[in-house]
Structure formats: C-alpha cells, structure tokens
Motif scaffolding. Structure first.
Motif, PDB file in Angstrom:
ATOM      1  N   LYS A  12      49.726  48.127  40.875  1.00 22.87           N
ATOM      2  CA  LYS A  12      48.836  47.640  40.136  1.00 22.87           C
ATOM      3  C   LYS A  12      49.340  47.498  39.051  1.00 22.87           C
ATOM      4  CE  LYS A  12      44.209  48.416  38.390  1.00 22.87           C
ATOM      5  NZ  LYS A  12      43.147  49.340  38.612  1.00 22.87           N
ATOM      6  N   VAL A  51      38.983  45.714  47.964  1.00 18.52           N
ATOM      7  CA  VAL A  51      40.467  45.694  47.659  1.00 18.52           C
ATOM      8  C   VAL A  51      41.362  46.000  49.443  1.00 18.52           C
ATOM      9  CG1 VAL A  51      42.369  46.335  46.604  1.00 18.52           C
ATOM     10  CG2 VAL A  51      40.550  45.893  45.141  1.00 18.52           C
ATOM     11  N   GLN A  64      49.798  41.605  45.560  1.00 21.42           N
ATOM     12  CA  GLN A  64      49.885  42.169  44.853  1.00 21.42           C
ATOM     13  C   GLN A  64      48.447  43.010  43.768  1.00 21.42           C
ATOM     14  OE1 GLN A  64      51.957  42.898  41.274  1.00 21.42           O
ATOM     15  NE2 GLN A  64      50.742  43.635  40.821  1.00 21.42           N
ATOM     16  N   PRO A 110      45.310  43.390  42.834  1.00 28.62           N
ATOM     17  CA  PRO A 110      44.462  43.097  41.566  1.00 28.62           C
ATOM     18  C   PRO A 110      43.931  44.479  40.504  1.00 28.62           C
ATOM     19  CG  PRO A 110      43.148  43.637  43.362  1.00 28.62           C
ATOM     20  CD  PRO A 110      44.203  43.920  43.884  1.00 28.62           C
ATOM     21  N   GLN A 111      44.166  43.969  39.175  1.00 27.77           N
ATOM     22  CA  GLN A 111      43.234  44.524  38.017  1.00 27.77           C
ATOM     23  C   GLN A 111      41.608  44.906  38.567  1.00 27.77           C
ATOM     24  OE1 GLN A 111      45.439  46.280  35.500  1.00 27.77           O
ATOM     25  NE2 GLN A 111      46.976  45.178  36.954  1.00 27.77           N
ATOM     26  N   LYS A 126      39.351  41.813  36.984  1.00 26.87           N
ATOM     27  CA  LYS A 126      39.315  41.143  38.595  1.00 26.87           C
ATOM     28  C   LYS A 126      38.937  41.248  39.885  1.00 26.87           C
ATOM     29  CE  LYS A 126      42.372  38.518  35.658  1.00 26.87           C
ATOM     30  NZ  LYS A 126      42.312  37.601  35.460  1.00 26.87           N
ATOM     31  N   VAL A 127      38.485  42.202  40.220  1.00 31.23           N
ATOM     32  CA  VAL A 127      37.577  42.661  41.341  1.00 31.23           C
ATOM     33  C   VAL A 127      36.183  42.415  41.686  1.00 31.23           C
ATOM     34  CG1 VAL A 127      37.658  44.358  43.408  1.00 31.23           C
ATOM     35  CG2 VAL A 127      39.334  44.120  42.195  1.00 31.23           C
TER      36      VAL A 127
END
Length: 90
Positions: free
Chosen positions: A8, A62, A81, A83-84, A87-88
């Motif tokens: 992350k 995720v 990648q 995700p932050q 963003k989830v």
C-alpha cells in the motif's frame, strides 16, 4: 505460481504465494484497552503488512479484489497494487 503485489505504501513489490488477514492492535494491550484496532493483509514469508485497513469488511474486500485480479489474468507474472483504505468500498 504467485502474484506480485505492491504494498500500500508502494515501497515493496513482493511475489506472494499465500495471503492471510491479521489483526493489528495499537494501545497498551490490556483488557478494556481503548486502543485502535485495524486489520492487515500479510504474506506467509514476508515480515510486515502488505496493507492495513480500518475494518475487517474492507480487508476481506481487498482479498476479494486480489482474487478477482488473479482470476482475470492469463499470465503467471502479474502485479496487484494494494488500494488505499479510503478507496475500498464495502
């Protein structure tokens, strides 16, 4: 076969073979502790978290995203990648 996952914080690129969810506790660790708890995704052979999230639901989401990414690819070398947290969406 594994999947390449970028952490992350984008500082590590890891060839992952097995992933699991762990709980991270921040605070003094005592019973009744009001410390913060978050969930991390880890790889068996790597020290440290690939990414941490503020709820178990987001963390499971995720893992679902990683699974979908793997299933949608034809080649053996792929990069996902992490995700932050914000963003989830669950």
């Amino acid at each position: 076969m594994g999947v390449w996952i970028r952490t992350k914080n984008k500082e590590r690129l890891i060839n992952c073979k097995s992933l699991y969810i762990g709980i991270i506790h921040f605070g003094n660790g005592g019973k009744g502790d009001n410390g913060i708890e978050s969930y991390g995704i880890y790889e068996d052979e790597v020290i440290g978290t690939l990414g941490n999230y503020n709820s178990k639901e987001k963390t499971l989401k995720v893992l679902d995203m990683i699974q979908q990414y793997i299933q949608s690819k034809d080649n053996e070398d792929m990069v996902f990648q992490m995700p932050q947290d914000e963003k989830v969406k669950v």
